[in-house]
Scaffold this motif. Structure first.
Motif, PDB file in Angstrom:
ATOM      1  N   LEU A   1       0.617  -1.145   0.073  1.00 37.72           N
ATOM      2  CA  LEU A   1       0.056  -0.275   0.014  1.00 37.72           C
ATOM      3  C   LEU A   1       0.761   1.223   0.032  1.00 37.72           C
ATOM      4  N   GLU A   2       0.860   2.006  -1.105  1.00 39.53           N
ATOM      5  CA  GLU A   2       1.705   3.044  -1.247  1.00 39.53           C
ATOM      6  C   GLU A   2       0.803   4.213  -1.122  1.00 39.53           C
ATOM      7  N   LEU A   3       1.392   5.166  -0.143  1.00 37.91           N
ATOM      8  CA  LEU A   3       0.713   6.309   0.598  1.00 37.91           C
ATOM      9  C   LEU A   3       1.211   7.605  -0.097  1.00 37.91           C
ATOM     10  N   TYR A   4       2.320   7.697  -0.298  1.00 38.27           N
ATOM     11  CA  TYR A   4       2.956   8.944  -0.472  1.00 38.27           C
ATOM     12  C   TYR A   4       4.225   8.844  -1.592  1.00 38.27           C
ATOM     13  N   GLN A   5       4.530  10.179  -1.950  1.00 34.91           N
ATOM     14  CA  GLN A   5       5.702  10.556  -2.884  1.00 34.91           C
ATOM     15  C   GLN A   5       6.927  11.072  -1.988  1.00 34.91           C
ATOM     16  N   ARG A   6       7.927  10.638  -2.392  1.00 39.35           N
ATOM     17  CA  ARG A   6       9.179  11.289  -1.676  1.00 39.35           C
ATOM     18  C   ARG A   6       9.932  12.147  -2.880  1.00 39.35           C
ATOM     19  N   ALA A   7      10.083  13.590  -2.533  1.00 43.83           N
ATOM     20  CA  ALA A   7      10.755  14.257  -3.358  1.00 43.83           C
ATOM     21  C   ALA A   7      11.971  14.959  -2.804  1.00 43.83           C
ATOM     22  N   THR A   8      12.823  15.359  -3.499  1.00 46.32           N
ATOM     23  CA  THR A   8      14.150  15.995  -2.977  1.00 46.32           C
ATOM     24  C   THR A   8      14.082  17.263  -3.008  1.00 46.32           C
ATOM     25  N   PRO A   9      14.337  17.935  -1.731  1.00 48.84           N
ATOM     26  CA  PRO A   9      14.241  19.554  -1.667  1.00 48.84           C
ATOM     27  C   PRO A   9      15.406  20.253  -2.376  1.00 48.84           C
ATOM     28  N   THR A  10      15.103  21.406  -2.883  1.00 46.39           N
ATOM     29  CA  THR A  10      16.389  21.842  -3.522  1.00 46.39           C
ATOM     30  C   THR A  10      16.878  23.115  -2.857  1.00 46.39           C
ATOM     31  N   TYR A  11      18.172  23.102  -2.536  1.00 50.20           N
ATOM     32  CA  TYR A  11      18.833  24.124  -1.882  1.00 50.20           C
ATOM     33  C   TYR A  11      19.957  24.884  -2.726  1.00 50.20           C
ATOM     34  N   ASP A  12      20.113  26.149  -2.569  1.00 50.54           N
ATOM     35  CA  ASP A  12      21.144  26.675  -3.193  1.00 50.54           C
ATOM     36  C   ASP A  12      22.225  26.938  -2.437  1.00 50.54           C
ATOM     37  N   ALA A  13      23.372  27.760  -3.205  1.00 50.39           N
ATOM     38  CA  ALA A  13      24.624  27.949  -2.331  1.00 50.39           C
ATOM     39  C   ALA A  13      24.512  28.885  -1.270  1.00 50.39           C
ATOM     40  N   GLN A  14      23.585  29.821  -1.505  1.00 51.98           N
ATOM     41  CA  GLN A  14      22.990  30.938  -0.381  1.00 51.98           C
ATOM     42  C   GLN A  14      22.587  30.240   0.997  1.00 51.98           C
ATOM     43  N   THR A  15      21.905  28.943   0.767  1.00 59.97           N
ATOM     44  CA  THR A  15      21.322  28.406   2.006  1.00 59.97           C
ATOM     45  C   THR A  15      22.408  27.961   2.588  1.00 59.97           C
ATOM     46  N   PHE A  16      23.221  27.413   2.124  1.00 65.02           N
ATOM     47  CA  PHE A  16      24.432  26.777   2.650  1.00 65.02           C
ATOM     48  C   PHE A  16      25.634  27.688   3.422  1.00 65.02           C
ATOM     49  N   PHE A  17      25.471  28.912   2.669  1.00 62.33           N
ATOM     50  CA  PHE A  17      26.524  30.139   3.135  1.00 62.33           C
ATOM     51  C   PHE A  17      25.974  30.693   4.378  1.00 62.33           C
ATOM     52  N   PHE A  18      24.760  30.738   4.601  1.00 61.96           N
ATOM     53  CA  PHE A  18      24.080  31.344   5.711  1.00 61.96           C
ATOM     54  C   PHE A  18      23.781  30.285   6.723  1.00 61.96           C
ATOM     55  N   LEU A  19      24.021  28.927   6.440  1.00 63.66           N
ATOM     56  CA  LEU A  19      23.607  27.914   7.505  1.00 63.66           C
ATOM     57  C   LEU A  19      24.414  28.060   8.763  1.00 63.66           C
ATOM     58  N   GLU A  20      23.779  27.851   9.762  1.00 67.13           N
ATOM     59  CA  GLU A  20      24.870  27.872  11.240  1.00 67.13           C
ATOM     60  C   GLU A  20      25.592  26.363  10.909  1.00 67.13           C
ATOM     61  N   GLU A  21      26.929  26.516  11.266  1.00 69.46           N
ATOM     62  CA  GLU A  21      27.778  25.686  11.128  1.00 69.46           C
ATOM     63  C   GLU A  21      27.470  24.632  12.202  1.00 69.46           C
ATOM     64  N   PRO A  22      27.037  23.528  11.916  1.00 67.95           N
ATOM     65  CA  PRO A  22      26.830  22.323  12.873  1.00 67.95           C
ATOM     66  C   PRO A  22      28.053  21.711  13.506  1.00 67.95           C
ATOM     67  N   ASP A  23      27.398  21.255  14.866  1.00 65.32           N
ATOM     68  CA  ASP A  23      28.482  20.343  15.503  1.00 65.32           C
ATOM     69  C   ASP A  23      28.471  18.793  14.979  1.00 65.32           C
ATOM     70  N   VAL A  24      27.275  18.455  15.050  1.00 67.57           N
ATOM     71  CA  VAL A  24      27.200  17.169  14.336  1.00 67.57           C
ATOM     72  C   VAL A  24      25.636  17.315  13.432  1.00 67.57           C
ATOM     73  N   ILE A  25      25.671  16.180  12.542  1.00 69.88           N
ATOM     74  CA  ILE A  25      24.501  16.244  11.785  1.00 69.88           C
ATOM     75  C   ILE A  25      23.858  14.650  12.085  1.00 69.88           C
ATOM     76  N   TRP A  26      22.310  14.706  12.086  1.00 66.68           N
ATOM     77  CA  TRP A  26      21.488  13.729  12.099  1.00 66.68           C
ATOM     78  C   TRP A  26      20.873  13.245  10.895  1.00 66.68           C
ATOM     79  N   VAL A  27      21.178  12.188  10.266  1.00 63.11           N
ATOM     80  CA  VAL A  27      20.532  11.712   9.150  1.00 63.11           C
ATOM     81  C   VAL A  27      19.631  10.444   9.508  1.00 63.11           C
ATOM     82  N   THR A  28      18.419  10.226   8.957  1.00 64.16           N
ATOM     83  CA  THR A  28      17.803   9.077   9.575  1.00 64.16           C
ATOM     84  C   THR A  28      17.068   8.226   8.250  1.00 64.16           C
TER      85      THR A  28
END
Length: 249
Positions: free
Chosen positions: A159-186
């Motif tokens: 039973l397939e309920l949803y689609q998964r899509a990839t968000p798109t970010y640009d260089a500016q997003t990462f330029f202003f991103l607060e530098e993390p100490d750790v990253i969580w991927v799930t």
């Protein structure tokens, strides 16, 4: 975890919930979802899903593969079944999925582990022979669970309920991103999307300590060039928090 900056890559709405949990612990969440979940909501989709769910009582096992599958699935089941059909084993892959189901009044249990491989090891062939199983997931999910159950003699529907899509970010997003100490991927898919974006826009992040939910995803991360990978043995918040605190000492 006071002051620890954690990049959270869960899709919404789980991302917001995880960020709130981190804030309550004194950490500084940095939200950057690496998946978008889009429920299938056309009239044609609704008719198809309801048609499948009206036959829910024909199954001995219903397995939800993610919190999104649990959340969206529970809502649709409620539309079709004012009272849950009896005689079904409700299962969730991972603590987070099972907790979501329980909170939505579906009496699910989970395998002792947190991934498809553990679930398959737990569901012994003698249990599954001639059993009807419904797997609740998104479109294009990993085929391993269905094929593994079929090899044990189960009769499997999806039973397939949803689609998964990839968000798109640009260089500016990462330029202003607060530098993390750790990253969580799930998830493995979230890792692939994150890796692609980071390699394009902020390669230095590949040296940041990365927490992942399983050894399968950990191996994938190392093969992609992540320098510091730690397996949290689960994708739920508590597993990630425990692994992070153990890492911090």
């Amino acid at each position: 975890m006071q002051g620890l900056k954690v990049l959270v890559t869960r899709p919404e709405p789980e991302n917001t919930h995880t960020c709130q949990t981190l804030s309550n612990l004194g950490a500084v969440p940095v939200p950057l979802p690496m998946l978008q979940i889009k429920p299938l909501e056309t009239e044609q989709d609704k008719r198809r899903l309801h048609s499948q769910l009206f036959n829910l009582d024909a199954y001995q096992y219903v397995i939800f593969v993610s919190k999104n599958a649990a959340r969206i699935g529970a809502e649709l089941i409620d539309e079709c079944w004012p009272m849950l059909p009896v005689g079904i084993h409700w299962l969730g892959i991972g603590k987070g999925t099972t907790d979501t189901l329980n909170n939505l009044h579906i009496p699910a249990i989970s395998s002792p582990g947190h991934d498809t491989e553990t679930m398959l090891a737990w569901l012994k062939p003698v249990k599954m022979r001639e059993q009807k199983v419904l797997i609740v997931r998104g479109q294009g999910g990993r085929p391993d669970l269905a094929s593994g159950l079929e090899s044990r003699g189960a009769k499997v529907d999806v039973l397939e309920l949803y689609q998964r899509a990839t968000p798109t970010y640009d260089a500016q997003t990462f330029f202003f991103l607060e530098e993390p100490d750790v990253i969580w991927v799930t998830s493995g898919e979230g890792l692939s999307n994150l890796t692609q974006q980071v390699q394009q826009h902020s390669p230095n992040l590949m040296n940041t300590t990365l927490f992942v939910p399983s050894e399968r995803v950990a191996e994938h991360a190392r093969s992609k060039g992540w320098a510091r990978v730690i397996c949290a043995q689960g994708a739920d918040d508590q597993s990630l928090i425990a692994a992070t605190m153990q890492h911090l000492g």
